[in-house]
Design a protein around this motif. Structure first.
Motif, PDB file in Angstrom:
ATOM      1  N   ARG A  67      -2.484  13.876  -9.573  1.00 19.23           N
ATOM      2  CA  ARG A  67      -2.454  13.603  -8.143  1.00 19.23           C
ATOM      3  C   ARG A  67      -1.039  13.774  -7.601  1.00 19.23           C
ATOM      4  NH1 ARG A  67      -2.059   8.777 -10.842  1.00 19.23           N
ATOM      5  NH2 ARG A  67      -0.594   7.219 -10.027  1.00 19.23           N
ATOM      6  N   SER A  68      -0.939  13.974  -6.289  1.00 22.91           N
ATOM      7  CA  SER A  68       0.354  14.031  -5.614  1.00 22.91           C
ATOM      8  C   SER A  68       0.137  13.655  -4.159  1.00 22.91           C
ATOM      9  CB  SER A  68       0.969  15.430  -5.718  1.00 22.91           C
ATOM     10  OG  SER A  68       0.301  16.339  -4.865  1.00 22.91           O
ATOM     11  N   ILE A  69       1.215  13.399  -3.450  1.00 24.66           N
ATOM     12  CA  ILE A  69       1.097  13.005  -2.048  1.00 24.66           C
ATOM     13  C   ILE A  69       0.678  14.187  -1.171  1.00 24.66           C
ATOM     14  CG2 ILE A  69       2.783  11.152  -2.271  1.00 24.66           C
ATOM     15  CD1 ILE A  69       4.842  12.992  -0.975  1.00 24.66           C
ATOM     16  N   ASN A  70       0.683  15.383  -1.733  1.00 22.54           N
ATOM     17  CA  ASN A  70       0.277  16.565  -0.972  1.00 22.54           C
ATOM     18  C   ASN A  70      -1.206  16.889  -1.134  1.00 22.54           C
ATOM     19  OD1 ASN A  70       2.950  17.116  -0.050  1.00 22.54           O
ATOM     20  ND2 ASN A  70       3.426  18.025  -2.040  1.00 22.54           N
ATOM     21  N   ASP A  71      -1.941  16.056  -1.856  1.00 25.98           N
ATOM     22  CA  ASP A  71      -3.379  16.294  -2.029  1.00 25.98           C
ATOM     23  C   ASP A  71      -4.100  16.202  -0.695  1.00 25.98           C
ATOM     24  OD1 ASP A  71      -3.158  16.648  -4.732  1.00 25.98           O
ATOM     25  OD2 ASP A  71      -3.626  14.572  -5.233  1.00 25.98           O
ATOM     26  N   SER A  72      -5.175  16.958  -0.568  1.00 26.25           N
ATOM     27  CA  SER A  72      -6.001  16.882   0.628  1.00 26.25           C
ATOM     28  C   SER A  72      -6.826  15.596   0.604  1.00 26.25           C
ATOM     29  CB  SER A  72      -6.928  18.090   0.710  1.00 26.25           C
ATOM     30  OG  SER A  72      -7.869  18.061  -0.368  1.00 26.25           O
ATOM     31  N   TYR A  73      -7.364  15.251   1.771  1.00 21.07           N
ATOM     32  CA  TYR A  73      -8.235  14.073   1.829  1.00 21.07           C
ATOM     33  C   TYR A  73      -9.484  14.274   0.973  1.00 21.07           C
ATOM     34  CZ  TYR A  73      -5.565  11.707   5.461  1.00 21.07           C
ATOM     35  OH  TYR A  73      -4.575  11.040   6.147  1.00 21.07           O
ATOM     36  N   MET A  74      -9.976  15.504   0.870  1.00 23.98           N
ATOM     37  CA  MET A  74     -11.135  15.770   0.035  1.00 23.98           C
ATOM     38  C   MET A  74     -10.855  15.420  -1.419  1.00 23.98           C
ATOM     39  SD  MET A  74     -14.217  16.868  -0.401  1.00 23.98           S
ATOM     40  CE  MET A  74     -14.708  17.840   1.020  1.00 23.98           C
ATOM     41  N   ARG A  75      -9.720  15.885  -1.946  1.00 23.89           N
ATOM     42  CA  ARG A  75      -9.380  15.594  -3.341  1.00 23.89           C
ATOM     43  C   ARG A  75      -9.109  14.102  -3.529  1.00 23.89           C
ATOM     44  NH1 ARG A  75      -7.772  17.899  -8.049  1.00 23.89           N
ATOM     45  NH2 ARG A  75      -6.200  16.779  -9.274  1.00 23.89           N
ATOM     46  N   THR A  76      -8.421  13.490  -2.565  1.00 20.83           N
ATOM     47  CA  THR A  76      -8.095  12.070  -2.677  1.00 20.83           C
ATOM     48  C   THR A  76      -9.359  11.214  -2.679  1.00 20.83           C
ATOM     49  OG1 THR A  76      -5.997  12.460  -1.536  1.00 20.83           O
ATOM     50  CG2 THR A  76      -6.764  10.193  -1.666  1.00 20.83           C
ATOM     51  N   LEU A  77     -10.312  11.541  -1.800  1.00 21.70           N
ATOM     52  CA  LEU A  77     -11.570  10.808  -1.772  1.00 21.70           C
ATOM     53  C   LEU A  77     -12.369  11.045  -3.051  1.00 21.70           C
ATOM     54  CD1 LEU A  77     -12.601  11.480   1.940  1.00 21.70           C
ATOM     55  CD2 LEU A  77     -11.994   9.254   0.965  1.00 21.70           C
ATOM     56  N   THR A  78     -12.297  12.251  -3.593  1.00 20.92           N
ATOM     57  CA  THR A  78     -12.970  12.533  -4.865  1.00 20.92           C
ATOM     58  C   THR A  78     -12.375  11.705  -5.985  1.00 20.92           C
ATOM     59  OG1 THR A  78     -13.446  14.798  -4.149  1.00 20.92           O
ATOM     60  CG2 THR A  78     -13.565  14.338  -6.505  1.00 20.92           C
ATOM     61  N   ILE A  79     -11.058  11.579  -6.009  1.00 18.91           N
ATOM     62  CA  ILE A  79     -10.401  10.753  -7.021  1.00 18.91           C
ATOM     63  C   ILE A  79     -10.812   9.292  -6.856  1.00 18.91           C
ATOM     64  CG2 ILE A  79      -8.151   9.828  -7.719  1.00 18.91           C
ATOM     65  CD1 ILE A  79      -6.987  12.610  -7.231  1.00 18.91           C
ATOM     66  N   GLY A  80     -10.883   8.816  -5.613  1.00 21.25           N
ATOM     67  CA  GLY A  80     -11.336   7.446  -5.381  1.00 21.25           C
ATOM     68  C   GLY A  80     -12.764   7.236  -5.856  1.00 21.25           C
ATOM     69  N   PHE A  81     -13.621   8.224  -5.616  1.00 22.65           N
ATOM     70  CA  PHE A  81     -15.013   8.147  -6.087  1.00 22.65           C
ATOM     71  C   PHE A  81     -15.072   8.079  -7.610  1.00 22.65           C
ATOM     72  CE2 PHE A  81     -18.839  10.362  -7.552  1.00 22.65           C
ATOM     73  CZ  PHE A  81     -19.820   9.571  -6.979  1.00 22.65           C
ATOM     74  N   LEU A  82     -14.282   8.911  -8.289  1.00 18.70           N
ATOM     75  CA  LEU A  82     -14.259   8.896  -9.754  1.00 18.70           C
ATOM     76  C   LEU A  82     -13.700   7.577 -10.278  1.00 18.70           C
ATOM     77  CD1 LEU A  82     -13.042  12.535 -10.524  1.00 18.70           C
ATOM     78  CD2 LEU A  82     -15.363  11.613 -10.701  1.00 18.70           C
ATOM     79  N   ASN A  83     -12.691   7.030  -9.609  1.00 24.34           N
ATOM     80  CA  ASN A  83     -12.141   5.735 -10.010  1.00 24.34           C
ATOM     81  C   ASN A  83     -13.193   4.637  -9.910  1.00 24.34           C
ATOM     82  OD1 ASN A  83      -9.716   7.000 -10.417  1.00 24.34           O
ATOM     83  ND2 ASN A  83      -8.736   6.196  -8.582  1.00 24.34           N
ATOM     84  N   THR A  84     -13.944   4.636  -8.804  1.00 26.09           N
ATOM     85  CA  THR A  84     -15.012   3.654  -8.626  1.00 26.09           C
ATOM     86  C   THR A  84     -16.076   3.805  -9.701  1.00 26.09           C
ATOM     87  OG1 THR A  84     -14.690   3.405  -6.239  1.00 26.09           O
ATOM     88  CG2 THR A  84     -16.882   2.932  -7.085  1.00 26.09           C
ATOM     89  N   LEU A  85     -16.482   5.042  -9.951  1.00 32.56           N
ATOM     90  CA  LEU A  85     -17.516   5.309 -10.945  1.00 32.56           C
ATOM     91  C   LEU A  85     -17.046   4.903 -12.336  1.00 32.56           C
ATOM     92  CD1 LEU A  85     -20.377   6.503 -10.853  1.00 32.56           C
ATOM     93  CD2 LEU A  85     -19.371   8.715 -11.454  1.00 32.56           C
ATOM     94  N   PHE A  86     -15.801   5.210 -12.670  1.00 34.34           N
ATOM     95  CA  PHE A  86     -15.264   4.876 -13.989  1.00 34.34           C
ATOM     96  C   PHE A  86     -15.142   3.371 -14.169  1.00 34.34           C
ATOM     97  CE2 PHE A  86     -11.466   4.253 -16.756  1.00 34.34           C
ATOM     98  CZ  PHE A  86     -12.021   4.744 -17.934  1.00 34.34           C
TER      99      PHE A  86
END
Length: 378
Positions: A67-86
């Motif tokens: 991850r980085s601060i330059n990620d799009s909202y799509m990627r950031t939300l996907t990472i949040g979804f994976l974090n929740t699922l994990f």
């Protein structure tokens, strides 16, 4: 009886009423959407999902992917979804394991074990989950810094920055592939092997570990070795993987809280097993362990699975409380995105859709399990 109800529902008058109600609901929904769009346009706010391609410009504490601060909202939300699922999946595993352990102890004839399990359940089940999360987080952040941390079990470090543990030296994509293959094979073993549940669990875990090891050997860089071992380098650790303090606090709190509820579900299921079945096992000379694993638990599962499924769904939804300590699950990512973009309707819709998808899938798994263990009439 079903035919009578169907014929009654198909009468012209009843059909007109049903279509009228449906039209009223759709009209109300359309009116609400149009009103919201008008208000947003009045305030000069845009709507739609175009913002998902924009860069976020902010970071967060935990991620399964790079991850980085330059990620799009799509990627950031996907990472949040994976974090929740994990987090939710791991919490379901840990709460179920400890819930069964303490549920069995609650039904034990040993007064010490029964009392110990009862005290555990009554303490952790009656303290609000958010208080437990904040409590464990406040403790873990007071741990010594990395330079003052002593290793546990040789190469595990627990400092105020998190839990540093060894890991397989493999990239994220290969690791995900290995975990998916291991999960599929383990499920196949649990479903089709014709042996006791204990042997199936052992066989499934062993084969899953072998698949993960084979994946690591196949995809790990030859010059770096199979394992990445953490070691202190200056003011921080190098090697291994860092599990954030927020994630550790969430797992500990949810496990302690959720296992108390599951323990009561298990105890209730065991109490419904007819006493005659236990006495029959004793008359055959079976040990207490075999009576528990071959008679009591298999029979009790028919009444344990439905409420257990409800607890699993609750554990998944409980991940949203992590926003109190800054854990970067989907809820926290959406909350931060709301303040940055103002795209309230779109983000809330994505949040609700994600949890509906997760919990609906989990409910279908529970329904399948429940159908598999029910008695079938010939």
């Amino acid at each position: 009886m079903g035919k009578i109800f169907t014929e009654h529902a198909l009468k012209p008058g009843n059909l007109a009423i049903q279509f009228g109600v449906l039209a009223f609901v759709l009209l109300g929904f359309w009116s609400g959407v149009r009103n919201a769009q008008f208000n947003l346009e009045t305030m000069g706010m845009t709507n739609g999902f175009g913002f998902l391609q924009s860069s976020t410009g902010w970071g967060y504490s935990f991620s399964l992917l790079e991850r980085s601060i330059n990620d799009s909202y799509m990627r950031t939300l996907t990472i949040g979804f994976l974090n929740t699922l994990f987090l939710g999946t791991l919490a379901i595993i840990t709460t179920t394991f400890f819930g069964f352990v303490f549920g069995v102890l609650r039904s034990s004839p040993n007064p010490f074990l029964k009392t110990f399990a009862g005290v555990y359940v009554n303490i952790f089940r009656n303290i609000p989950l958010i208080l437990q999360i904040v409590f464990w987080y406040a403790i873990f952040v007071k741990f010594p810094p990395p330079r003052q941390t002593e290793p546990m079990l040789g190469s595990i470090y627990f400092s105020n920055r998190g839990l540093q543990i060894p890991t397989l030296n493999v990239d994220a994509g290969a690791g995900v592939l290995g975990m998916v293959l291991a999960l599929l094979v383990a499920v196949a073993i649990l479903r089709w092997m014709r042996v006791s549940l204990g042997l199936r669990l052992i066989a499934g875990a062993a084969v899953a570990l072998l698949i993960l090891l084979a994946t690591a050997i196949a995809f790990s860089p030859a010059e770096e070795g199979l394992l990445s071992i953490p070691a202190l380098a200056g003011l921080r650790f190098q090697g291994g993987v860092l599990v954030s303090i927020e994630f550790v606090a969430m797992i500990v709190a949810i496990t302690l809280y959720g296992s108390g509820y599951i323990a009561e579900v298990v105890r209730g299921g065991l109490s419904e097993v007819p006493k005659g079945l236990t006495e029959a096992g004793e008359s055959l000379g079976l040990s207490r362990y075999r009576i528990l694993t071959r008679i009591q638990i298999p029979v009790a599962m028919r009444s344990i699975i439905p409420p257990l499924g409800n607890q699993w769904i609750f554990m998944m939804k409980a991940t949203t409380i992590g926003v109190a300590i800054g854990f970067s699950d989907l809820f926290m990512i959406v909350s931060t995105s709301l303040t940055q973009t103002g795209q309230t309707m779109e983000l809330i819709f994505l949040l609700m859709a994600a949890f509906v998808a997760i919990n609906f899938t989990l409910a279908q798994v529970v329904n399948w399990m429940n159908a598999r263990i029910q008695f079938k009439a010939n």
